[in-house]
Write a protein that holds these residues in place. Structure first.
Motif, PDB file in Angstrom:
ATOM      1  N   ASP A  78       0.804  -1.233  -0.007  1.00 19.17           N
ATOM      2  CA  ASP A  78      -0.042  -0.109  -0.012  1.00 19.17           C
ATOM      3  C   ASP A  78       0.829   1.278   0.039  1.00 19.17           C
ATOM      4  OD1 ASP A  78      -2.161  -1.401   0.352  1.00 19.17           O
ATOM      5  OD2 ASP A  78      -2.109  -1.956   2.170  1.00 19.17           O
ATOM      6  N   ARG A  79       1.908   1.090   0.889  1.00 15.83           N
ATOM      7  CA  ARG A  79       2.902   2.363   0.693  1.00 15.83           C
ATOM      8  C   ARG A  79       3.538   2.651  -0.585  1.00 15.83           C
ATOM      9  NH1 ARG A  79       7.350   1.316   2.918  1.00 15.83           N
ATOM     10  NH2 ARG A  79       7.883   3.598   3.345  1.00 15.83           N
ATOM     11  N   VAL A  80       4.140   1.584  -1.144  1.00 19.40           N
ATOM     12  CA  VAL A  80       4.702   1.601  -2.552  1.00 19.40           C
ATOM     13  C   VAL A  80       3.603   2.303  -3.561  1.00 19.40           C
ATOM     14  CG1 VAL A  80       6.062   0.190  -4.480  1.00 19.40           C
ATOM     15  CG2 VAL A  80       6.224  -0.226  -1.846  1.00 19.40           C
ATOM     16  N   ASP A  81       2.290   1.630  -3.563  1.00 20.71           N
ATOM     17  CA  ASP A  81       1.330   1.974  -4.513  1.00 20.71           C
ATOM     18  C   ASP A  81       1.106   3.551  -4.288  1.00 20.71           C
ATOM     19  OD1 ASP A  81       0.946  -0.604  -5.606  1.00 20.71           O
ATOM     20  OD2 ASP A  81      -0.564  -0.802  -4.202  1.00 20.71           O
ATOM     21  N   LEU A  82       1.264   4.097  -3.122  1.00 19.92           N
ATOM     22  CA  LEU A  82       0.889   5.588  -2.993  1.00 19.92           C
ATOM     23  C   LEU A  82       2.028   6.336  -3.547  1.00 19.92           C
ATOM     24  CD1 LEU A  82      -0.250   5.860   0.903  1.00 19.92           C
ATOM     25  CD2 LEU A  82      -1.530   6.419  -0.940  1.00 19.92           C
ATOM     26  N   LEU A  83       3.272   5.873  -3.236  1.00 16.60           N
ATOM     27  CA  LEU A  83       4.404   6.484  -3.999  1.00 16.60           C
ATOM     28  C   LEU A  83       4.361   6.459  -5.341  1.00 16.60           C
ATOM     29  CD1 LEU A  83       7.179   7.719  -3.750  1.00 16.60           C
ATOM     30  CD2 LEU A  83       8.255   5.375  -3.720  1.00 16.60           C
ATOM     31  N   HIS A  84       3.929   5.248  -5.894  1.00 18.46           N
ATOM     32  CA  HIS A  84       3.903   5.313  -7.410  1.00 18.46           C
ATOM     33  C   HIS A  84       2.905   6.069  -7.843  1.00 18.46           C
ATOM     34  CE1 HIS A  84       5.923   1.032  -7.607  1.00 18.46           C
ATOM     35  NE2 HIS A  84       6.762   1.869  -7.480  1.00 18.46           N
ATOM     36  N   ASN A  85       1.591   6.269  -7.278  1.00 17.06           N
ATOM     37  CA  ASN A  85       0.636   7.144  -7.952  1.00 17.06           C
ATOM     38  C   ASN A  85       1.045   8.478  -7.855  1.00 17.06           C
ATOM     39  OD1 ASN A  85      -2.132   7.600  -8.444  1.00 17.06           O
ATOM     40  ND2 ASN A  85      -1.879   9.007  -6.346  1.00 17.06           N
ATOM     41  N   PHE A  86       1.978   9.032  -6.906  1.00 13.39           N
ATOM     42  CA  PHE A  86       2.353  10.398  -6.842  1.00 13.39           C
ATOM     43  C   PHE A  86       3.434  10.487  -7.942  1.00 13.39           C
ATOM     44  CE2 PHE A  86       1.071  10.881  -2.171  1.00 13.39           C
ATOM     45  CZ  PHE A  86       0.309  11.916  -2.504  1.00 13.39           C
ATOM     46  N   GLN A  94       1.310  11.634   3.343  1.00 11.77           N
ATOM     47  CA  GLN A  94       2.302  12.626   3.391  1.00 11.77           C
ATOM     48  C   GLN A  94       3.738  11.880   3.204  1.00 11.77           C
ATOM     49  OE1 GLN A  94       1.822  14.274   7.364  1.00 11.77           O
ATOM     50  NE2 GLN A  94      -0.200  15.509   6.646  1.00 11.77           N
ATOM     51  N   ALA A  95       3.966  11.160   3.722  1.00 11.25           N
ATOM     52  CA  ALA A  95       5.463  10.222   3.549  1.00 11.25           C
ATOM     53  C   ALA A  95       5.630  10.053   2.000  1.00 11.25           C
ATOM     54  CB  ALA A  95       5.605   9.157   4.342  1.00 11.25           C
ATOM     55  N   ALA A  96       4.796   9.571   1.530  1.00 13.66           N
ATOM     56  CA  ALA A  96       4.867   9.210   0.140  1.00 13.66           C
ATOM     57  C   ALA A  96       4.844  10.293  -0.592  1.00 13.66           C
ATOM     58  CB  ALA A  96       3.540   8.309  -0.480  1.00 13.66           C
ATOM     59  N   GLU A  97       4.020  11.538  -0.553  1.00 12.74           N
ATOM     60  CA  GLU A  97       4.139  12.726  -1.191  1.00 12.74           C
ATOM     61  C   GLU A  97       5.561  13.197  -0.961  1.00 12.74           C
ATOM     62  OE1 GLU A  97       1.303  16.397  -1.821  1.00 12.74           O
ATOM     63  OE2 GLU A  97       1.426  15.539   0.082  1.00 12.74           O
ATOM     64  N   ARG A  98       6.180  13.257   0.120  1.00 14.43           N
ATOM     65  CA  ARG A  98       7.352  14.028   0.448  1.00 14.43           C
ATOM     66  C   ARG A  98       8.505  13.019  -0.640  1.00 14.43           C
ATOM     67  NH1 ARG A  98       5.755  14.218   5.835  1.00 14.43           N
ATOM     68  NH2 ARG A  98       7.031  12.334   6.153  1.00 14.43           N
ATOM     69  N   THR A  99       8.589  11.721  -0.396  1.00 11.07           N
ATOM     70  CA  THR A  99       9.224  11.018  -0.889  1.00 11.07           C
ATOM     71  C   THR A  99       9.246  11.158  -2.708  1.00 11.07           C
ATOM     72  OG1 THR A  99       9.181   9.262   0.619  1.00 11.07           O
ATOM     73  CG2 THR A  99      10.342   8.808  -1.140  1.00 11.07           C
ATOM     74  N   SER A 100       8.060  11.428  -3.131  1.00 13.32           N
ATOM     75  CA  SER A 100       7.908  11.461  -4.578  1.00 13.32           C
ATOM     76  C   SER A 100       8.403  12.874  -4.905  1.00 13.32           C
ATOM     77  CB  SER A 100       6.600  11.584  -4.933  1.00 13.32           C
ATOM     78  OG  SER A 100       5.771  12.491  -4.508  1.00 13.32           O
ATOM     79  N   ASN A 101       8.664  13.973  -4.157  1.00 12.97           N
ATOM     80  CA  ASN A 101       8.861  15.200  -4.568  1.00 12.97           C
ATOM     81  C   ASN A 101      10.531  15.001  -4.542  1.00 12.97           C
ATOM     82  OD1 ASN A 101       6.271  16.308  -4.593  1.00 12.97           O
ATOM     83  ND2 ASN A 101       6.585  17.047  -2.439  1.00 12.97           N
ATOM     84  N   GLN A 102      11.025  14.528  -3.514  1.00 12.18           N
ATOM     85  CA  GLN A 102      12.464  14.335  -3.431  1.00 12.18           C
ATOM     86  C   GLN A 102      13.078  13.500  -4.613  1.00 12.18           C
ATOM     87  OE1 GLN A 102      13.836  11.556  -0.510  1.00 12.18           O
ATOM     88  NE2 GLN A 102      15.820  12.293  -0.238  1.00 12.18           N
ATOM     89  N   ILE A 103      12.242  12.491  -4.990  1.00  6.47           N
ATOM     90  CA  ILE A 103      12.841  11.571  -5.969  1.00  6.47           C
ATOM     91  C   ILE A 103      12.733  12.561  -7.362  1.00  6.47           C
ATOM     92  CG2 ILE A 103      12.225   9.742  -7.654  1.00  6.47           C
ATOM     93  CD1 ILE A 103      11.479   8.180  -5.105  1.00  6.47           C
ATOM     94  N   SER A 104      11.753  13.255  -7.629  1.00 12.36           N
ATOM     95  CA  SER A 104      11.622  14.116  -8.628  1.00 12.36           C
ATOM     96  C   SER A 104      12.762  15.066  -8.634  1.00 12.36           C
ATOM     97  CB  SER A 104      10.240  14.839  -8.778  1.00 12.36           C
ATOM     98  OG  SER A 104      10.068  15.773  -9.691  1.00 12.36           O
ATOM     99  N   HIS A 105      13.039  15.473  -7.723  1.00 12.66           N
ATOM    100  CA  HIS A 105      14.061  16.878  -7.558  1.00 12.66           C
ATOM    101  C   HIS A 105      15.385  16.303  -8.017  1.00 12.66           C
ATOM    102  CE1 HIS A 105      16.866  19.646  -6.199  1.00 12.66           C
ATOM    103  NE2 HIS A 105      17.382  18.810  -5.116  1.00 12.66           N
ATOM    104  N   PRO A 126      -1.095   6.526  10.854  1.00 13.51           N
ATOM    105  CA  PRO A 126      -2.547   6.483  10.177  1.00 13.51           C
ATOM    106  C   PRO A 126      -2.350   6.789   8.787  1.00 13.51           C
ATOM    107  CG  PRO A 126      -1.810   8.266  11.768  1.00 13.51           C
ATOM    108  CD  PRO A 126      -0.900   7.343  11.954  1.00 13.51           C
ATOM    109  N   PRO A 127      -3.359   6.800   8.075  1.00 15.87           N
ATOM    110  CA  PRO A 127      -3.552   7.028   6.549  1.00 15.87           C
ATOM    111  C   PRO A 127      -3.051   8.350   6.110  1.00 15.87           C
ATOM    112  CG  PRO A 127      -5.563   6.036   7.123  1.00 15.87           C
ATOM    113  CD  PRO A 127      -4.792   6.190   8.547  1.00 15.87           C
ATOM    114  N   HIS A 128      -3.142   9.445   6.697  1.00 20.73           N
ATOM    115  CA  HIS A 128      -2.598  10.803   6.229  1.00 20.73           C
ATOM    116  C   HIS A 128      -1.252  10.848   6.573  1.00 20.73           C
ATOM    117  CE1 HIS A 128      -2.999  11.524  10.663  1.00 20.73           C
ATOM    118  NE2 HIS A 128      -2.081  12.518  10.287  1.00 20.73           N
ATOM    119  N   MET A 129      -0.701  10.229   7.459  1.00 20.89           N
ATOM    120  CA  MET A 129       0.663  10.177   7.530  1.00 20.89           C
ATOM    121  C   MET A 129       1.432   9.328   6.457  1.00 20.89           C
ATOM    122  SD  MET A 129       1.405  10.169  11.898  1.00 20.89           S
ATOM    123  CE  MET A 129       3.233  10.250  11.518  1.00 20.89           C
ATOM    124  N   LEU A 130       0.813   8.286   6.121  1.00 21.43           N
ATOM    125  CA  LEU A 130       1.577   7.281   5.080  1.00 21.43           C
ATOM    126  C   LEU A 130       1.269   8.289   3.802  1.00 21.43           C
ATOM    127  CD1 LEU A 130      -0.109   3.865   6.198  1.00 21.43           C
ATOM    128  CD2 LEU A 130       2.269   4.666   6.230  1.00 21.43           C
TER     129      LEU A 130
END
Length: 310
Positions: free
Chosen positions: A48-56, A108-119, A102-106
């Motif tokens: 589920d965590r990985v899917d969130l990251l891939h989606n972003f 947020q973590a996926a969103e931050r990581t996607s931003n970092q990877i994009s940069h 909780p879901p909102h923290m997961l």
């Protein structure tokens, strides 16, 4: 007798009370954060965590996760690959902690990581592109002719500001930068921070150290001295004379005098300059940071120099 009896009775009562067993008071056991989290996020898995990251990555940053799964991909760079691997394959201890969030923290973590990877991907691609950005040419910089311009820093406290002004001085090909009083220099106290911010600009600009303003006055003798300060009677930058240079009485050029971040250019120093200038401000604040202000004035002086030569 009554007093004695009362005293004895009171003592006996205390002895009896002390012999009674009083149960210890224990705080109510709190439900652990993990238990609360598990109740809020039943069935969460690493997938589920990985899917969130891939989606972003796919929807927001237009990045293909398949490229990040490759062991070596020149298109995205090693730093992005490392950030991706760290996220999708955390240690067992970290994963256990992640899955209790909780879901909102997961999210947020996926969103931050996607931003970092994009940069990191953008940075890698930019470093490989000759079109986007040219690199410094140190050998060519050594042969650049200097403009008749000096930057004087009187009691500028911040090493960061000095470093930025060194970059500005190099950018406009100033003859030198004069550091007065408590102003840090690349070779003195606070010098490491100055050099870190200047990114090597100190190699292309002469740095002169003066302990006092009187010493600095001798160093800039023959220059048209411009004090930058928001005081009554100051001339707007666009209307300033900014004299100095070839063919003028002040043939050596123009010296821009900047002061402390808090107190500015002192009255003593302003009394010795040839012109007091202020930058027009059209917003709510009445001044810029000293490094930004110095850059604005330096480029206006450079523009005037170029106009004289044309």
């Amino acid at each position: 007798m009554t007093i004695k009896f009362t005293t004895v009775a009171f003592i006996l009562m205390l002895i009896r009370a002390s012999s009674l067993r009083v149960p210890a008071l224990r705080p109510a056991r709190l439900t652990s954060f993990r238990a609360l989290s598990n109740e809020e996020t039943p069935g969460i898995t690493n997938k589920d965590r990985v899917d969130l990251l891939h989606n972003f990555l796919t929807t927001r940053h237009k990045l293909d996760p398949e490229k990040l799964k490759e062991s070596n991909c020149d298109d995205v760079g090693e730093s992005a690959l490392k950030a991706y691997r760290t996220y999708i394959s955390p240690s067992s201890k970290k994963l256990e902690a992640f899955l209790t969030h909780p879901p909102h923290m997961l999210t947020q973590a996926a969103e931050r990581t996607s931003n970092q990877i994009s940069h990191l991907v953008d940075r890698h691609r930019a470093s490989r592109s000759d079109v986007l950005r040219n690199s410094d040419d140190s050998s060519a910089a050594m042969n650049i002719s200097k403009n008749p311009l000096v930057v004087v820093l009187v009691d500028v406290r911040s090493s960061s500001n000095v470093g930025q002004l060194l970059r500005t001085a190099d950018a406009v090909a100033a003859e030198k930068i004069v550091c007065v009083g408590i102003t840090p220099t690349p070779g003195g106290l606070g010098g490491n921070k100055v050099k870190k911010v200047s990114l090597g600009s100190e190699m292309f600009v002469e740095v002169v150290r003066c302990e006092t303003w009187d010493e600095a006055l001798k160093e800039i003798e023959g220059y048209w001295k411009v004090g930058l300060e928001t005081v009554e009677g100051a001339v707007g930058l666009w209307d300033a004379e900014l004299k100095g240079g070839e063919g003028e009485v002040w043939g050596k050029g123009t010296a821009i005098v900047l002061g402390n971040e808090v107190t500015g250019v002192t009255p003593r120093v302003l009394g010795d300059v040839d012109e007091v200038v202020e930058i027009p401000m059209e917003g709510g604040k009445n001044s810029l940071n000293v490094a930004a202000a110095g850059a604005v004035v330096a480029y206006e002086v450079l523009r005037r120099i170029k106009l004289k030569k044309s």
